[in-house]
Enzyme design. Sequence first.
Site, PDB file in Angstrom:
ATOM      1  N   GLY A 144      37.236  33.304  28.163  1.00 51.86           N
ATOM      2  CA  GLY A 144      38.144  33.583  29.259  1.00 51.86           C
ATOM      3  C   GLY A 144      37.975  34.997  29.773  1.00 51.86           C
ATOM      4  N   PHE A 146      39.901  38.677  30.796  1.00 49.28           N
ATOM      5  CA  PHE A 146      41.110  39.481  30.573  1.00 49.28           C
ATOM      6  C   PHE A 146      41.845  39.804  31.867  1.00 49.28           C
ATOM      7  CE2 PHE A 146      37.611  42.825  29.686  1.00 49.28           C
ATOM      8  CZ  PHE A 146      37.370  43.050  31.018  1.00 49.28           C
ATOM      9  N   HIS A 160      37.218  51.702  30.866  1.00 53.21           N
ATOM     10  CA  HIS A 160      36.415  52.682  31.606  1.00 53.21           C
ATOM     11  C   HIS A 160      35.476  52.022  32.620  1.00 53.21           C
ATOM     12  CE1 HIS A 160      33.390  52.198  28.132  1.00 53.21           C
ATOM     13  NE2 HIS A 160      32.763  51.738  29.197  1.00 53.21           N
TER      14      HIS A 160
END
Length: 354
Positions: free
Chosen positions: A240, A242, A260
């Site tokens: 999946g 995030f 980052h």
Amino acid sequence: MSGNGRKNGSDEESAPDRGKAAASRTLLGALTGSWVAQACYAAAVLGIADILAEGPKGAAEIAGECDAHPDGVHRILRALASVGIFEQDEQDRFSLTPVSALLRSDAPNSMRNSAIMLGEEVFRSFGSLVHAVRTGTPAFDEVHGVPMYTYLQEHKEVARTFNAALGSRGAVPAAFAHCSLDGVRTVVDIGGGNGNLLAEVLTDRPELHGVLLELPEAVSQARQRLAAAGLTDRTTLVEGSFFEEVPTGGDLYLLSRCLHNWTDEKALAILRTTRAALPPGGRLVILEKLIPAGPGPSQAKVYDLLMLAMVEGRNRTAPEYRALAEKAGFEVTAVHPAPATDPNGEGAIEVIAV
């Protein structure tokens, strides 16, 4: 007296000259650093470190095993030996050093894939760094025509090298040792790459269960990595994004070297998706290179150029991460910088859901 005067005058005149020469050497060293890097890349692609695993060999023998030209092999290894990466003996045989041993494909935390990744897509992107500085958009997009993550989806072999390269940095950051694991039974690694970090955390703490969320290609690599570590029964792999949903039910969540890569807006979106999976008081640890305040040397500042060239994100200061975390519904409880002995390491920011 006239002689002493001439000597003193000569010394006074030569001091600036010595300073100019030192400055010239420093700049020249920086300008030619990419030559050494690309020689390491060539050695990695040719598998030379693997060929030398059994002991010293001459350039002709090495060339025969990697289908290369003996003179080219000799000249690359001679140059790399001159800067301490390989070793050359009086019989013109070459052997591994602790540095070049990291280019072996079977070395613990092998950096062979890192050398290949840095020598190909990264090297080409840095060739257009001026574009990124002028426009504020990634040089990678200019060179390859699409954003990096789209490119990785379209080039599966490159994606495998990329994930393996990131996984080679899987050693648990020293700053993470400051984060208490009391009461933790399940660790959720969000965007956990090929599973190297999670594997090391679970190996260190046999009482823990791990959950890894990643895109399908990375999950495939993580499955192999965790199986090799004997951790299949203690891990759950979730395919999946995030940006869409984060698994619930964890006691401690990790976001390691993820934020980052993204703009503030997208990093905030990741944090908000994570926050939605946590109950009040739920714990998250952010592991990232932290830019220190003010001037001075910093590996995080240098690595920020990689972000500038490759992606839309950036390395950030601890206050910048604090601001993002608070906007997403977290409270920062502790900041642990990388130790001075590991200036290339990540810091750890502990937050709780509020």
